[in-house]
Design an enzyme around this catalytic site. Structure first.
Site, PDB file in Angstrom:
ATOM      1  N   HIS A 176       0.809  -1.176  -0.050  1.00  0.00           N
ATOM      2  CA  HIS A 176      -0.141  -0.158  -0.036  1.00  0.00           C
ATOM      3  C   HIS A 176       1.196   1.242   0.530  1.00  0.00           C
ATOM      4  CE1 HIS A 176      -3.174  -2.785   2.319  1.00  0.00           C
ATOM      5  NE2 HIS A 176      -3.057  -3.242   0.921  1.00  0.00           N
TER       6      HIS A 176
HETATM    7  C1  LIG Z   1      -0.336  -8.456  -3.317  1.00  0.00           C
HETATM    8  C2  LIG Z   1      -1.172  -7.044  -3.682  1.00  0.00           C
HETATM    9  C3  LIG Z   1      -2.400  -7.044  -2.202  1.00  0.00           C
HETATM   10  C4  LIG Z   1      -2.914  -6.635  -2.397  1.00  0.00           C
HETATM   11  N1  LIG Z   1      -4.627  -6.391  -1.948  1.00  0.00           N
HETATM   12  C5  LIG Z   1      -5.130  -5.570  -1.797  1.00  0.00           C
HETATM   13  C6  LIG Z   1      -6.512  -5.343  -1.612  1.00  0.00           C
HETATM   14  O1  LIG Z   1      -7.263  -6.903  -1.102  1.00  0.00           O
HETATM   15  N2  LIG Z   1      -7.116  -4.367  -1.780  1.00  0.00           N
HETATM   16  C7  LIG Z   1      -7.169  -3.302  -2.474  1.00  0.00           C
HETATM   17  O2  LIG Z   1      -7.645  -2.435  -1.905  1.00  0.00           O
HETATM   18  N3  LIG Z   1      -5.318  -2.978  -2.658  1.00  0.00           N
HETATM   19  C8  LIG Z   1      -4.581  -3.758  -2.652  1.00  0.00           C
HETATM   20  N4  LIG Z   1      -3.030  -4.456  -2.751  1.00  0.00           N
HETATM   21  C9  LIG Z   1      -2.850  -2.489  -3.340  1.00  0.00           C
HETATM   22  C10 LIG Z   1      -3.611  -1.823  -5.110  1.00  0.00           C
HETATM   23  O3  LIG Z   1      -3.231  -2.850  -5.756  1.00  0.00           O
HETATM   24  C11 LIG Z   1      -2.659  -0.879  -5.198  1.00  0.00           C
HETATM   25  O4  LIG Z   1      -2.117   0.211  -4.168  1.00  0.00           O
HETATM   26  C12 LIG Z   1      -3.247  -0.182  -6.238  1.00  0.00           C
HETATM   27  O5  LIG Z   1      -3.316  -1.621  -7.170  1.00  0.00           O
HETATM   28  C13 LIG Z   1      -2.160   1.338  -6.846  1.00  0.00           C
HETATM   29  O6  LIG Z   1      -3.151   1.548  -8.134  1.00  0.00           O
HETATM   30  P1  LIG Z   1      -1.850   2.959  -8.265  1.00  0.00           P
HETATM   31  O7  LIG Z   1      -2.833   2.994  -9.411  1.00  0.00           O
HETATM   32  O8  LIG Z   1      -1.533   3.679  -7.715  1.00  0.00           O
HETATM   33  O9  LIG Z   1      -1.112   1.529  -9.277  1.00  0.00           O
HETATM   34  P2  LIG Z   1      -1.226  -0.031  -9.726  1.00  0.00           P
HETATM   35  O10 LIG Z   1      -2.436  -0.156  -9.950  1.00  0.00           O
HETATM   36  O11 LIG Z   1       0.235  -0.090  -9.646  1.00  0.00           O
HETATM   37  O12 LIG Z   1      -0.883   0.806 -11.405  1.00  0.00           O
HETATM   38  C14 LIG Z   1       0.442   1.490 -12.551  1.00  0.00           C
HETATM   39  C15 LIG Z   1       0.469   0.914 -13.794  1.00  0.00           C
HETATM   40  O13 LIG Z   1       1.585   1.935 -14.058  1.00  0.00           O
HETATM   41  C16 LIG Z   1       2.695   0.857 -15.303  1.00  0.00           C
HETATM   42  N5  LIG Z   1       3.725   1.827 -15.491  1.00  0.00           N
HETATM   43  C17 LIG Z   1       4.839   2.207 -14.103  1.00  0.00           C
HETATM   44  N6  LIG Z   1       5.474   3.227 -15.054  1.00  0.00           N
HETATM   45  C18 LIG Z   1       5.345   2.953 -16.454  1.00  0.00           C
HETATM   46  C19 LIG Z   1       6.085   3.833 -17.137  1.00  0.00           C
HETATM   47  N7  LIG Z   1       6.858   4.478 -17.100  1.00  0.00           N
HETATM   48  N8  LIG Z   1       5.148   3.546 -18.559  1.00  0.00           N
HETATM   49  C20 LIG Z   1       4.343   3.026 -18.306  1.00  0.00           C
HETATM   50  N9  LIG Z   1       2.921   2.380 -17.250  1.00  0.00           N
HETATM   51  C21 LIG Z   1       4.024   2.362 -16.383  1.00  0.00           C
HETATM   52  C22 LIG Z   1       2.465   0.096 -14.619  1.00  0.00           C
HETATM   53  O14 LIG Z   1       2.509  -1.055 -14.866  1.00  0.00           O
HETATM   54  C23 LIG Z   1       0.957  -0.234 -13.751  1.00  0.00           C
HETATM   55  O15 LIG Z   1       0.640  -1.098 -14.653  1.00  0.00           O
HETATM   56  C24 LIG Z   1      -2.630  -4.999  -3.055  1.00  0.00           C
HETATM   57  C25 LIG Z   1      -1.407  -5.328  -4.204  1.00  0.00           C
HETATM   58  C26 LIG Z   1      -0.650  -6.340  -4.169  1.00  0.00           C
HETATM   59  C27 LIG Z   1       0.758  -6.271  -4.724  1.00  0.00           C
END
Ligand SMILES: Cc1cc2nc3c(=O)[nH]c(=O)nc-3n(C[C@H](O)[C@H](O)[C@H](O)COP(=O)(O)OP(=O)(O)OC[C@H]3O[C@@H](n4cnc5c(N)ncnc54)[C@H](O)[C@@H]3O)c2cc1C
Length: 657
Positions: free
Chosen positions: A588
């Protein structure tokens, strides 16, 4: 035939059919399993369907991510049948990635995870706006859609595989380096996560407001949670706390192990409490969580928001396309965003954004991209040889995460592998049974430590066990088995982190991972909260209902911590040492492009999520949270995606058309 593919042997009327094709893409393994031969046959027909081929996405199969042994054929059969099931794999519903981009778009969204999928889908609702979504990884794989495969694809090429460094208070067993997996595929971490639905609570958002973020109070954000939600459990839970009709289906998994219900009984017996809905009236207690899934299949944010809009002409999705820079232009004293540079299939593209670029690359990659683009602390940028475009000292600072500790117990009952032929068959046939769930990981609880009050709780509980998952040979942290007995894990998480770390560039090479220093558990209160959580766990484990399991704590020896035991007693100093050695970082991460008012020198974006000092650039993902919410963050990050698109639509004075 679009759904339900018929095998050659069926067509030939052969009695000994191999794959029993059902309606609507549902299959049964049962008759394909020849007990006499103890093997599966792989005889099947390729469907004649106007859909993408089931294996069009390159990536590891179940046999690759599981420990290769006698089950190889069984796993490859599940993988294949899941791939051919339109309900599970949805090959007729997936987006078609572009082969090459246009030269110019109205908006460019970087990263297709929990926030980016929402932003791209909502912006492209405006028909005369052209939107490009650029995602570094490939599409999601068939095996990822099965809930019990939670985390199975981490530590593969679908993971950024980040490691923190130089920790003084965390992960000391691993020389002060914690593993921070992050999804590198369409869907981002939502294709790997535990699917638990939570929003944090009112005080989290009111705290953001107190930090100077006007428009982010609980009252302001709640409509955006509702906008994304399609709750299937109204009736069991109160309608006034939830919404229906949004893209994110929220339900409960169709299967729970008996132990899950026994945890709730134990919570009642010990006075820790039970809640029907932790985002409803009772925000503390233990519960079987609601999950972001649809009829027993994982629902990543990409699946929920992008797949239904796959035919929009004004939405382009580039996959396996890594953004290396946000391009800017200086005009007198003003800096303006011009577009981005990305690499796809070995070729570099410079694409122009006529209106805006929105970074949604997550709490590690969004600040990394800003730094690579010359937006960040000048001293640091100078040190890696990057010309400063905007001197913004807060970029990469304020890094924090939830940290936890897990206590393992062995049970008197013999271990039963939930990943077996009958359970696989049940899942493939109608998406129920153990594979349609995450076992004990769907149970959670939230309580308050003595640092706070029940309306602002700071401890969350997670559990593990009874998960129908294959052996990964330690590639991801598996629950170990002791004396062939069933094992469970009870985890206490501090959800109001005070420790702060930072992230900087290792070099100006955009493909090098940044240097991440989490500084987790540095603040003594963070460890003390976990300690109080452990006391609740011990209480729970001793409840009357738990007696039938004969729970035995597995106290793994850490030589450095043994000195703290007084007459064998596990006192605070002993636990405190264990937290630092065997830290469990949750996933997180937040805070590295902090939202704040212009008076805050460490703020990176304003409350409309615009990057300070530059036009046409916003950040909208977990990185903007000044303080991570007290719970699982995906719903909250979806909400941020919903909010930023409304900010943009308001700025451009457009209505959906
Ligand atoms: C194992 C695990 C279990 C979890 N369990 C839960 C749960 O049960 N419930 C819950 O609410 N949350 C959970 N989380 C947390 C939640 O999934 C994350 O906090 C959330 O997905 C983050 O969202 P985000 O949009 O910030 O990033 P992300 O969802 O990580 O998305 C970022 C995206 O940007 C892309 N990206 C990055 N850099 C670049 C670049 N330079 N060029 C192009 N693309 C790029 C990445 O590949 C990725 O697809 C969990 C996370 C993990 C890893």
């Amino acid at each position: 035939m679009r759904n339900g593919y018929i095998t050659k042997r069926q067509q030939n009327g052969c009695r000994n059919q191999v794959v029993k094709a059902e309606h609507n893409g549902q299959y049964s393994l049962q008759q394909s399993y020849s007990r006499k031969m103890n093997m599966y046959s792989l005889d099947y027909d390729v469907p004649e369907a106007p859909c993408s081929p089931p294996f069009s996405v390159n990536g590891p199969s179940l046999t690759d991510v599981c420990n290769g042994n006698s089950a190889t054929l069984f796993l490859s059969m599940i993988n294949m049948l899941a791939a051919y099931s339109s309900i599970i794999n949805g090959m007729c519903d997936r987006i078609t990635p572009i082969k090459r981009p246009q030269f110019i778009y109205d908006f460019i969204v970087v990263g297709g995870g929990a926030a980016g999928s929402v932003v791209a889908a909502r912006l492209s609702e405006i028909k005369n706006w052209n939107v490009l979504l650029v995602e570094a990884g490939p599409d999601e794989l068939p095996g990822m859609q099965i809930p019990s495969n939670l985390q199975l694809y981490l530590n593969t090429k679908l993971d950024w595989n980040y490691k923190t460094t130089n920790e003084s208070y965390a992960c000391l067993r691993y020389n002060g380096s914690c593993s921070w997996p992050r999804g590198k595929n369409l869907g981002g971490c939502t294709s790997h996560h535990g699917m638990a639905y939570h929003r944090g609570h009112a005080k989290d958002y009111d705290r953001w407001m107190e930090m100077g973020n006007a428009g982010w109070s609980w009252k302001d954000v709640l409509p955006y949670f509702f906008k994304s939600e399609d709750n299937k459990e109204i009736g069991r839970i109160r309608a006034e706390d939830h919404a229906t009709g949004g893209p994110m289906t929220v339900e409960r998994f169709p299967w729970q192990p008996q132990f899950a219900w026994d945890i709730l009984t134990a919570a009642k017996e010990t006075g820790l409490g039970v809640s029907e809905d932790l985002v409803g009236q009772n925000i503390t207690g233990f519960t079987v969580a609601q999950t972001i899934s649809r009829n027993g299949v994982r629902l990543s944010t990409a699946r929920a928001y992008l797949w239904p809009n796959r035919n929009r002409k004004n939405l382009h999705v580039a996959l396996n396309a890594i953004v290396t820079k946000v391009n800017t232009m200086k005009n007198s004293s003003k800096v303006k965003t011009v577009g981005i540079t990305f690499i796809m299939n070995g070729q570099q593209y410079n694409v122009i954004a006529k209106k805006e670029v929105i970074l949604t690359a997550g709490a590690i990659n969004s600040p990394q991209l800003l730094l690579l683009s010359g937006i960040g602390p000048k001293r640091h940028l100078d040190s890696v040889g990057i010309r400063t475009v905007v001197d913004l000292p807060g970029v990469g600072e304020n890094l924090h995460n939830h940290a936890s500790y897990g206590v393992d117990f062995s049970l008197s009952e013999t271990h039963i592998d939930e990943l077996n032929i009958n359970n696989a068959d049940t899942y493939l046939y109608n998406q129920t049974g153990p594979l349609a769930s995450t076992g004990l990981a769907q149970v959670t609880g939230i309580l308050a430590s003595n640092y706070t009050t029940a309306d602002d709780p700071d401890i969350q509980f997670f559990f593990a066990g009874y998960q129908a998952i294959c052996n990964t040979d330690g590639r991801i942290e598996d629950l170990k088995m002791y004396d062939n007995k069933q094992t469970v894990r009870f985890i206490a998480v501090n959800i109001q982190t005070l420790s702060r770390g930072r992230l900087i560039l290792a070099s100006k090479n955009p493909l090098s991972p940044p240097i991440i220093w989490s500084n987790d558990l540095a603040h003594p209160q963070d460890r003390s909260i976990i300690y109080q959580g452990i006391q609740y766990i011990l209480k729970l484990s001793q409840a009357e209902t738990m007696k039938k399991y004969n729970l035995k704590m597995i106290d793994t020896i850490i030589p450095e911590c043994e000195q703290y035991k007084k007459n064998g007693e596990m006192n605070y100093a002993y636990w405190d040492c264990k937290f630092r050695y065997d830290t469990r970082p949750e996933n997180h991460q937040a805070g590295t492009c902090k939202m704040g008012p212009s008076s805050d020198p460490m703020a990176v974006v304003n409350p409309a999520l615009k990057v300070y000092g530059i036009d046409g650039l916003r950040v909208a993902d977990a990185s903007i949270m000044p303080q991570m919410i007290s719970g699982n963050p995906v719903a909250s990050i979806n909400m941020i995606g919903e909010r930023v698109t409304d900010f943009i639509k308001n700025d451009y004075k457009v209505m959906n058309n």
